[in-house]
Design a protein around this motif. Structure first.
Motif, mmCIF file in Angstrom:
data_model
loop_
_atom_site.group_PDB
_atom_site.id
_atom_site.type_symbol
_atom_site.label_atom_id
_atom_site.label_comp_id
_atom_site.label_asym_id
_atom_site.label_seq_id
_atom_site.Cartn_x
_atom_site.Cartn_y
_atom_site.Cartn_z
ATOM 1 N N VAL A 28 97.812 109.241 61.814
ATOM 2 C CA VAL A 28 97.065 108.664 62.996
ATOM 3 C C VAL A 28 95.818 107.902 62.680
ATOM 4 N N PRO A 29 95.957 106.624 63.041
ATOM 5 C CA PRO A 29 94.856 105.785 62.797
ATOM 6 C C PRO A 29 93.738 106.087 63.698
ATOM 7 N N ALA A 30 92.318 106.068 63.303
ATOM 8 C CA ALA A 30 91.120 106.300 63.831
ATOM 9 C C ALA A 30 90.976 105.465 64.930
ATOM 10 N N GLY A 31 90.778 106.032 66.363
ATOM 11 C CA GLY A 31 90.179 105.335 67.405
ATOM 12 C C GLY A 31 91.679 104.538 68.200
ATOM 13 N N GLY A 32 92.696 105.054 67.830
ATOM 14 C CA GLY A 32 94.158 104.391 68.610
ATOM 15 C C GLY A 32 95.234 105.484 68.698
ATOM 16 N N GLN A 33 96.225 105.153 69.886
ATOM 17 C CA GLN A 33 97.112 106.094 70.359
ATOM 18 C C GLN A 33 98.165 105.558 69.555
ATOM 19 N N ILE A 34 98.447 105.561 68.318
ATOM 20 C CA ILE A 34 99.399 105.052 67.356
ATOM 21 C C ILE A 34 99.764 106.219 66.480
ATOM 22 N N LEU A 35 101.063 106.369 66.122
ATOM 23 C CA LEU A 35 101.461 107.224 64.905
ATOM 24 C C LEU A 35 102.308 106.477 64.133
ATOM 25 N N ARG A 36 101.935 106.733 62.890
ATOM 26 C CA ARG A 36 102.684 105.748 61.831
ATOM 27 C C ARG A 36 103.279 106.661 60.992
ATOM 28 N N PHE A 37 104.837 106.750 60.975
ATOM 29 C CA PHE A 37 105.765 107.635 60.313
ATOM 30 C C PHE A 37 105.946 106.770 59.020
ATOM 31 N N SER A 38 105.976 107.557 57.900
ATOM 32 C CA SER A 38 106.297 107.163 56.385
ATOM 33 C C SER A 38 107.190 108.268 55.825
ATOM 34 N N TYR A 39 108.302 107.538 55.228
ATOM 35 C CA TYR A 39 109.432 108.480 54.602
ATOM 36 C C TYR A 39 109.496 107.926 53.337
ATOM 37 N N THR A 40 109.826 108.952 52.319
ATOM 38 C CA THR A 40 109.964 108.537 50.757
ATOM 39 C C THR A 40 111.253 108.929 50.508
ATOM 40 N N ALA A 41 112.101 108.103 49.938
ATOM 41 C CA ALA A 41 113.370 108.617 49.627
ATOM 42 C C ALA A 41 113.701 107.675 48.244
ATOM 43 N N ARG A 42 114.921 107.851 47.802
ATOM 44 C CA ARG A 42 115.341 107.451 46.417
ATOM 45 C C ARG A 42 116.089 105.974 46.612
ATOM 46 N N SER A 43 116.522 105.742 47.942
ATOM 47 C CA SER A 43 116.989 104.342 48.047
ATOM 48 C C SER A 43 116.470 103.796 49.331
ATOM 49 N N ALA A 44 116.389 102.403 49.442
ATOM 50 C CA ALA A 44 115.798 101.711 50.646
ATOM 51 C C ALA A 44 116.486 102.140 51.778
ATOM 52 N N GLU A 45 117.884 102.107 51.793
ATOM 53 C CA GLU A 45 118.584 102.560 52.940
ATOM 54 C C GLU A 45 118.249 103.987 53.596
ATOM 55 N N GLU A 46 118.245 104.806 52.736
ATOM 56 C CA GLU A 46 117.919 106.124 53.106
ATOM 57 C C GLU A 46 116.508 106.282 53.670
ATOM 58 N N ALA A 47 115.611 105.294 53.264
ATOM 59 C CA ALA A 47 114.193 105.512 53.540
ATOM 60 C C ALA A 47 114.222 105.002 55.408
ATOM 61 N N VAL A 48 114.837 104.002 55.155
ATOM 62 C CA VAL A 48 114.815 102.963 56.559
ATOM 63 C C VAL A 48 115.547 103.912 57.678
ATOM 64 N N LYS A 49 116.656 104.493 57.172
ATOM 65 C CA LYS A 49 117.484 105.385 58.271
ATOM 66 C C LYS A 49 116.631 106.419 58.683
ATOM 67 N N SER A 50 115.998 107.122 57.507
ATOM 68 C CA SER A 50 115.347 108.684 58.008
ATOM 69 C C SER A 50 114.086 108.112 58.628
ATOM 70 N N VAL A 51 113.148 107.134 58.486
ATOM 71 C CA VAL A 51 111.834 107.089 59.372
ATOM 72 C C VAL A 51 112.379 106.335 60.434
ATOM 73 N N ASN A 52 113.275 105.761 60.680
ATOM 74 C CA ASN A 52 113.816 105.342 62.239
ATOM 75 C C ASN A 52 114.266 106.435 63.059
ATOM 76 N N ALA A 53 114.874 107.576 62.282
ATOM 77 C CA ALA A 53 115.469 108.877 62.962
ATOM 78 C C ALA A 53 114.337 109.521 63.192
#
Length: 538
Positions: free
Chosen positions: A126-151
């Motif tokens: 949660v960045p300070a002073g903003g109504q924003i949520l930043r989701f980060s997902y760490t995976a073994r492959s780029a496809e899995e990371a993109v799919k999981s964080v969007n999900a």
């Protein structure tokens, strides 16, 4: 024989003024890991290999990010809010919902993974002073990371929408119940108005008007609640393959493994040194023996590696010659090492100045001693070595040497203080003269005949070889004693003359050296001092 007078051992410093303690410097601290460099290098290499294996065997991780803008749910989105409370969003609550059980469970069902793995891979900021949520997902492959964080971002929005919709349904149900009750109340009032008389009609009509007004307000409020947009926000930035960042920690892991290995190697080096103390410097040898230093013999670094520096050998020979008077017996003692090279070098250096040196050895090393003496004699200057030609060889092709190429050298032999006189011949026809043995020589069984066949002429003197039992009665006797830890003959021979302790840097143990010094002191041996030898590593 005449040796140095007893009393070469230093007096105990505890009675008088104490010897000041030596200051430990940074060089002393670094000396241990430097001389244990093989252990440090091996442990450092093991740590680096372990880190490199981890980087190669364990797949690398990539991280994908998505951003969600959180929207406050209000009844009228087009009315300026100012500082109204209904426009504020508690981002701590939203962050808890985004990483809560509902979102993690939906993501685990979509990916077919364990919830604990999802929680470890998912991170919500949660960045300070903003109504924003930043989701980060760490995976073994780029496809899995993109799919999981969007999900994960969509799962948060769905969960939050479901919560708002449930809350709206509850409010609408409450309004419907209130409207139903007011409608029933109006129906009753309408019946009363129809049956009312002249006097009660006005009161019933007024009450009916109030109920109609209340019913109108309830319907208006229900309409506003039903028209509220319960959308909790939008995904303002979706994860894409082009935006995926790799961990980039492979090199960091290797460097960390190398640094950790070096630190562990240094600790092990100090631990090993505490259990196996070696003589590292002159101060260590002086502290262990209590003897003065006769000299330091360095080893050659590049050409002729493993051989001692000739100048250092000659300095040690001068120090020994200053402390003894011929005839003398000097035993070269070590703890566990082999001092054959030092004995041969000292014999050559002492014989080059016109002394008659007898090298004794009872451990089967006479051949090695003779070979070492011949090798050391070959390195002497031409003026001191009669085996080397003084005049240079003629150049090939018949070219006459120049004046600068020829150096006149004159071999000067030191005159003997006892000039030899020709022995008178008892028989004119005798062709061989044998020396007459004295009574003391016959009683001891030792021959005083100088065997010139085994003599190596060095400079103005010579070197002969034999055992300690066959030692000469004149000149200087050097006894190449066996290691004192395994054989006591060296200490026994030193009792008949003097002793020189040979200490090899980085190999001689301090406990062994201290034990040898105590044995010499207990046996009453006159010890001239100790010689520190160094290898070509410096």
């Amino acid at each position: 024989m005449t040796d140095a007078s007893p009393g070469s051992w230093p007096a105990d410093a505890s009675g008088g003024g104490g010897v000041p303690a030596r200051t430990v410097t940074l060089t002393d601290l670094m000396r241990v890991p430097l001389h244990r460099i093989r252990l440090v290098a091996a442990v450092a290499a093991a740590g680096m290999v372990a880190a490199l294996g981890y980087v190669l065997l364990v797949p690398g991780t990539v991280t994908a990010s998505a951003v969600v803008a959180v929207r406050p749910v209000v009844t009228d989105a087009f009315t300026p809010s100012g500082a109204a409370a209904d426009r504020a969003v508690n981002m701590n609550v939203e962050s808890g919902i985004a990483s809560g059980t509902d979102v993690v469970q939906r993501l685990a069902e979509a990916n077919g993974q364990d919830q604990r793995d999802i929680r470890d891979a998912l991170d919500v900021e949660v960045p300070a002073g903003g109504q924003i949520l930043r989701f980060s997902y760490t995976a073994r492959s780029a496809e899995e990371a993109v799919k999981s964080v969007n999900a994960a971002a969509q799962a948060y929005l769905d969960v939050r929408r479901a919560m708002y919709e449930k809350q709206r349904e509850e409010m609408l149900r409450s309004y419907d119940e209130s409207i139903t009750k007011v409608a029933e109340q109006r129906t009753g009032l309408q019946k009363r108005v129809a049956n009312a008389r002249e006097g009660a009609l006005d009161a019933a009509l007024a009450e009916l008007a109030g109920v109609n007004n209340q019913l109108t307000q309830l319907n208006s409020a229900r309409t506003e609640i039903a028209a509220v947009d319960v959308n909790p926000g939008w995904v303002t930035q979706t994860a894409e393959r082009a935006l995926v960042t790799s961990g980039g920690q492979g090199l960091l892991y290797v460097l960390a493994g190398l640094l950790g290995g070096v630190l562990l190697g240094v600790v092990l080096a100090y631990a090993w040194e505490s259990m196996d103390r070696r003589v590292r410097s002159v101060n260590d040898g002086r502290d262990a023996t209590g003897l003065p230093l006769l000299g330091t013999v360095r080893g050659r670094r590049f050409r002729g590696r493993g051989q001692a520096v000739d100048a250092d050998i000659r300095y040690v020979a001068m120090a020994i010659a200053e402390r003894v008077r011929e005839p003398a017996r000097v035993a070269l003692l070590t703890t566990r090492e082999d001092q054959t090279a030092i004995t041969a070098g000292l014999a050559v250096a002492l014989a080059a100045t016109g002394r008659d040196v007898y090298v004794a050895d009872d451990s089967g090393r006479l051949d090695r001693l003779q070979a070492a003496v011949l090798a050391d004699r070959g390195r002497l200057p031409a003026a001191a070595n009669p085996a080397r030609p003084v005049v240079p060889m003629p150049r090939p092709g018949g070219a006459a040497p120049s004046v600068d190429d020829i150096t006149q050298q004159i071999n000067v032999r030191r005159p003997s203080p006892y000039p030899a006189t020709p022995r008178p011949q008892a028989d004119a026809d005798a062709t061989l003269t044998l020396p007459r043995l004295g009574a003391d020589a016959l009683a001891s069984g030792k021959s005083t005949v100088k065997d010139t066949s085994d003599e190596v002429v060095v400079g103005a003197g010579g070197v002969r070889f034999g055992t300690w039992r066959q030692r000469a009665a004149k000149g200087l006797v050097l006894f190449n004693a066996p290691p004192a830890e395994a054989d006591e003959r060296g200490v026994a021979a030193a009792r008949q003359g003097t002793a020189v302790v040979v200490v090899e840097q980085d190999r001689t143990g301090q406990d062994d050296l201290r034990r040898l010094a105590e044995r010499l002191r207990a046996a009453g041996v006159t010890t001239l001092g100790f010689v520190l030898t160094r290898s070509g590593r410096g």
